[in-house]
Design a protein around this motif. Structure first.
Motif, PDB file in Angstrom:
ATOM      1  N   TRP A  11       0.831  -1.202   0.000  1.00 27.65           N
ATOM      2  CA  TRP A  11       0.000   0.000   0.000  1.00 27.65           C
ATOM      3  C   TRP A  11       0.869   1.257   0.000  1.00 27.65           C
ATOM      4  O   TRP A  11       0.600   2.206  -0.751  1.00 27.65           O
ATOM      5  CB  TRP A  11      -0.925   0.013   1.222  1.00 27.65           C
ATOM      6  N   GLY A  12       1.912   1.271   0.833  1.00 27.14           N
ATOM      7  CA  GLY A  12       2.776   2.442   0.888  1.00 27.14           C
ATOM      8  C   GLY A  12       3.470   2.695  -0.440  1.00 27.14           C
ATOM      9  O   GLY A  12       3.543   3.845  -0.920  1.00 27.14           O
ATOM     10  N   PHE A  13       3.983   1.633  -1.047  1.00 22.11           N
ATOM     11  CA  PHE A  13       4.670   1.757  -2.322  1.00 22.11           C
ATOM     12  C   PHE A  13       3.697   2.202  -3.413  1.00 22.11           C
ATOM     13  O   PHE A  13       4.035   3.031  -4.274  1.00 22.11           O
ATOM     14  CB  PHE A  13       5.331   0.428  -2.680  1.00 22.11           C
ATOM     15  N   SER A  14       2.472   1.680  -3.402  1.00 23.57           N
ATOM     16  CA  SER A  14       1.461   2.081  -4.381  1.00 23.57           C
ATOM     17  C   SER A  14       1.145   3.569  -4.255  1.00 23.57           C
ATOM     18  O   SER A  14       1.004   4.272  -5.265  1.00 23.57           O
ATOM     19  CB  SER A  14       0.179   1.263  -4.190  1.00 23.57           C
ATOM     20  N   GLU A  15       1.007   4.037  -3.019  1.00 26.57           N
ATOM     21  CA  GLU A  15       0.721   5.460  -2.822  1.00 26.57           C
ATOM     22  C   GLU A  15       1.873   6.327  -3.328  1.00 26.57           C
ATOM     23  O   GLU A  15       1.657   7.402  -3.899  1.00 26.57           O
ATOM     24  CB  GLU A  15       0.440   5.744  -1.344  1.00 26.57           C
ATOM     25  N   LEU A  16       3.100   5.878  -3.137  1.00 25.80           N
ATOM     26  CA  LEU A  16       4.253   6.641  -3.637  1.00 25.80           C
ATOM     27  C   LEU A  16       4.239   6.702  -5.158  1.00 25.80           C
ATOM     28  O   LEU A  16       4.531   7.754  -5.756  1.00 25.80           O
ATOM     29  CB  LEU A  16       5.553   6.007  -3.139  1.00 25.80           C
ATOM     30  N   LEU A  17       3.911   5.593  -5.808  1.00 25.46           N
ATOM     31  CA  LEU A  17       3.864   5.589  -7.272  1.00 25.46           C
ATOM     32  C   LEU A  17       2.694   6.424  -7.794  1.00 25.46           C
ATOM     33  O   LEU A  17       2.783   7.011  -8.881  1.00 25.46           O
ATOM     34  CB  LEU A  17       3.767   4.159  -7.798  1.00 25.46           C
ATOM     35  N   ARG A  18       1.606   6.476  -7.040  1.00 25.52           N
ATOM     36  CA  ARG A  18       0.463   7.316  -7.417  1.00 25.52           C
ATOM     37  C   ARG A  18       0.779   8.792  -7.266  1.00 25.52           C
ATOM     38  O   ARG A  18       0.133   9.656  -7.883  1.00 25.52           O
ATOM     39  CB  ARG A  18      -0.764   7.000  -6.544  1.00 25.52           C
ATOM     40  N   ASN A  19       1.757   9.097  -6.422  1.00 25.85           N
ATOM     41  CA  ASN A  19       2.100  10.487  -6.103  1.00 25.85           C
ATOM     42  C   ASN A  19       3.581  10.716  -6.397  1.00 25.85           C
ATOM     43  O   ASN A  19       4.424  10.673  -5.487  1.00 25.85           O
ATOM     44  CB  ASN A  19       1.793  10.775  -4.630  1.00 25.85           C
ATOM     45  N   PRO A  20       3.938  10.947  -7.665  1.00 30.58           N
ATOM     46  CA  PRO A  20       5.358  11.056  -8.047  1.00 30.58           C
ATOM     47  C   PRO A  20       6.129  12.122  -7.280  1.00 30.58           C
ATOM     48  O   PRO A  20       7.318  11.934  -6.992  1.00 30.58           O
ATOM     49  CB  PRO A  20       5.289  11.392  -9.545  1.00 30.58           C
ATOM     50  N   GLN A  21       5.490  13.219  -6.940  1.00 28.46           N
ATOM     51  CA  GLN A  21       6.195  14.262  -6.186  1.00 28.46           C
ATOM     52  C   GLN A  21       6.616  13.747  -4.813  1.00 28.46           C
ATOM     53  O   GLN A  21       7.725  14.027  -4.341  1.00 28.46           O
ATOM     54  CB  GLN A  21       5.317  15.504  -6.040  1.00 28.46           C
ATOM     55  N   THR A  22       5.726  12.980  -4.188  1.00 24.95           N
ATOM     56  CA  THR A  22       6.053  12.394  -2.887  1.00 24.95           C
ATOM     57  C   THR A  22       7.166  11.364  -3.032  1.00 24.95           C
ATOM     58  O   THR A  22       8.092  11.312  -2.213  1.00 24.95           O
ATOM     59  CB  THR A  22       4.793  11.743  -2.270  1.00 24.95           C
ATOM     60  N   PHE A  23       7.073  10.538  -4.080  1.00 26.94           N
ATOM     61  CA  PHE A  23       8.121   9.551  -4.348  1.00 26.94           C
ATOM     62  C   PHE A  23       9.469  10.247  -4.504  1.00 26.94           C
ATOM     63  O   PHE A  23      10.474   9.834  -3.902  1.00 26.94           O
ATOM     64  CB  PHE A  23       7.771   8.776  -5.623  1.00 26.94           C
ATOM     65  N   ASN A  24       9.517  11.293  -5.306  1.00 21.43           N
ATOM     66  CA  ASN A  24      10.780  11.981  -5.559  1.00 21.43           C
ATOM     67  C   ASN A  24      11.318  12.655  -4.294  1.00 21.43           C
ATOM     68  O   ASN A  24      12.532  12.684  -4.069  1.00 21.43           O
ATOM     69  CB  ASN A  24      10.598  13.009  -6.673  1.00 21.43           C
TER      70      ASN A  24
END
Length: 508
Positions: free
Chosen positions: A320-333
């Motif tokens: 779930w955490g990884f999915s949310e990061l991929l859904r939110n590229p700014q957060t991932f970066n």
């Protein structure tokens, strides 16, 4: 003329059975006082058919009309649902003991499974023994520190599995949940049994994974036999039969490792450094509480339970955490920039780095707020008549704490549906059971004993996925196409598993 059942009209029999059922369900009981408000049910079934496929969401919607504590009649079972931080605080701080028992689903009585578990056991001496052994021998902080390198090694294996699964796939995609499950499962296996148990290429690994998914789904699926209890002997939905079939597979796989250890000990082969299985086999009661010894059957059940609890809840939280990061590229970066700054590109992330990664910590908290692995925690059962928030809650009431709804409470969280880790920066809110607006692991006596391990593993895994790989969603797929749809068993998985294409980023 001799009387027989065959001489009675079938319609008459049906009417008589219907009247009997109505009498059983609606037999008047003496009211012990005011119950919380709740939606009106229908005859026999009460509110059971109104819950839908995602009961935690339905209950959350009912809060608008009935408040933060609602009363349901699920068949013949009285049920209370707690859905706000203040109501949860009242329960865990002032009424934890009378609500410390478990309401056990019928499917978990297969093989008498509940009687050997920590999570679903009744509150009493045996439960206290398992709790003490688990917290002092398996998950004590000293042991966690001693096994840091073990987690790093298994994390390295996870990276290898991701690459290998991508290479075997025609389109390069990986079902990330399978690799995460293997990671968590082998980690628990090493802590309990001092060995890797499953391999990504092993068909038995996939079989265990699939059977465990089925078991968890059955454990969390509303079962008519739980709520119309006179139907238990019929198992009308066939759920207990399915549970027996899948438990047979999982306990056989886990049990063969236990039997090997027992055989070694009988042959005089003892390990120099004890693991958790040795602790269970060596246990002798203190004469004060619980059994003198733990039976081989219950050791098998408890070990199997720890695999379920440790691998399932941890792996789905990471997904779930990884999915949310991929859904939110700014957060991932933003997270990647933090990890690169602290760790660099010449080594992998290590557990010692976590205290210097505040944004990672915020990402994990935000993940657990929006996606608690157990949205309704585990059902409690009142051991005595109790006065709670001015309501009279009778003995035998099933109690759900809707952690999913509490994490979305607009009175506690601004913009509650958005994934915003920034809300936890410069915040002292933790998920250790003392801040009641964030209780993914519960609180009180029945708080999840495994949260110290989950804390370490979820941080390490998410940081590794962000740091060690670049990720491609595939042709034509955009970040916003990653959905949040849920599939509820006992745990809350993604309905549609996440498939991604990995590209190694580090050469270390």
């Amino acid at each position: 003329m001799e009387w027989s059942l065959n001489s009675i009209n079938p319609l008459t029999i049906s009417i008589l059975i219907g009247i009997l059922l109505l009498i059983l369900v609606f037999k008047p009981t003496k009211s012990s006082g005011k119950a919380p408000p709740g939606p009106k049910g229908i005859p026999i079934f009460g509110n059971l058919l109104q819950l839908g496929d995602l009961p935690h969401e339905t209950m959350h919607k009912w809060r608008k009309d009935y408040g933060s504590v609602i009363w349901l009649k699920l068949g013949s079972v009285n049920t209370m649902v707690v859905q706000s931080p203040s109501a949860a605080a009242e329960l865990f701080k002032k009424h934890d003991l009378p609500f410390a028992d478990r309401k056990v689903p019928d499917v978990l009585t297969a093989y008498e499974f509940n009687e050997g578990t920590l999570g679903m056991n009744q509150f009493g001496g045996f439960w206290r023994v398992l709790r003490r052994l688990c917290s002092m021998e398996f998950l004590v902080n000293k042991r966690m520190n001693e096994t840091t390198e073990l987690r790093h090694r298994i994390r390295d294996n996870m990276e290898r599995w991701i690459v290998e699964e991508s290479e075997r796939s025609k389109d390069g995609k990986v079902q990330i949940s399978h690799c995460l499950f293997l990671f968590a499962f082998n980690l628990v296996g090493n802590l309990m049994l001092s060995r890797d148990l499953l391999d990504a290429k092993d068909p038995e690994s996939r079989q265990f994974f699939e059977c465990m998914n089925t078991i968890l789904e059955l454990s969390g699926t509303p079962n008519i036999a739980d709520y119309l209890r006179w139907l238990k002997w019929m198992d009308p939905a066939g759920m207990k039969r399915k549970m027996v079939k899948n438990l047979d597979v999982t306990m056989r796989i886990a049990g063969k490792f236990i039997q090997e250890r027992i055989d070694d000990r009988k042959a005089g082969k003892f390990r120099e450094k004890k693991d958790y299985l040795d602790v269970l086999l060596d246990y002798e009661g203190d004469g004060k509480d619980g059994p003198d010894r733990i039976t081989e059957k219950n050791i098998n059940i408890h070990i199997t339970e720890m695999f379920f609890a440790g691998s399932e809840t941890t792996s789905i939280s990471i997904e779930w955490g990884f999915s949310e990061l991929l859904r939110n590229p700014q957060t991932f970066n933003k997270l990647r920039e933090e990890v690169d700054r602290v760790v660099g590109l010449n080594r992998r992330v290590e557990e010692k780095d976590m205290e210097n990664l505040p944004y990672l910590q915020a990402v994990v908290k935000e993940t657990l707020r929006l996606h608690p692995a157990l949205p309704l925690l585990l059902p409690r059962n009142t051991m005595e008549d109790t006065s709670y928030l001015g309501y009279k809650i009778p003995k035998g009431t099933q109690v759900f704490v809707n952690a999913w709804a509490i994490g979305r409470d607009p009175d506690a969280w601004a913009d509650p549906l958005a994934f915003k880790p920034e809300r936890f920066l410069n915040s002292n809110v933790e998920y250790k059971g003392q801040h009641f607006d964030l209780i993914p692991f519960g609180s009180g006596r029945r708080i999840c004993v495994g949260f110290p391990l989950a804390h370490r593993v979820v941080h390490l895994a998410i940081a590794t996925l962000v740091h060690s790989f670049d990720w491609d969603l595939g042709p034509g797929i955009k970040p916003q196409d990653i959905d949040r749809e849920e599939r509820l068993g006992l745990t809350l998985r993604k309905r549609n598993p996440l498939y991604v294409i990995p590209n190694k980023r580090l050469n270390v």
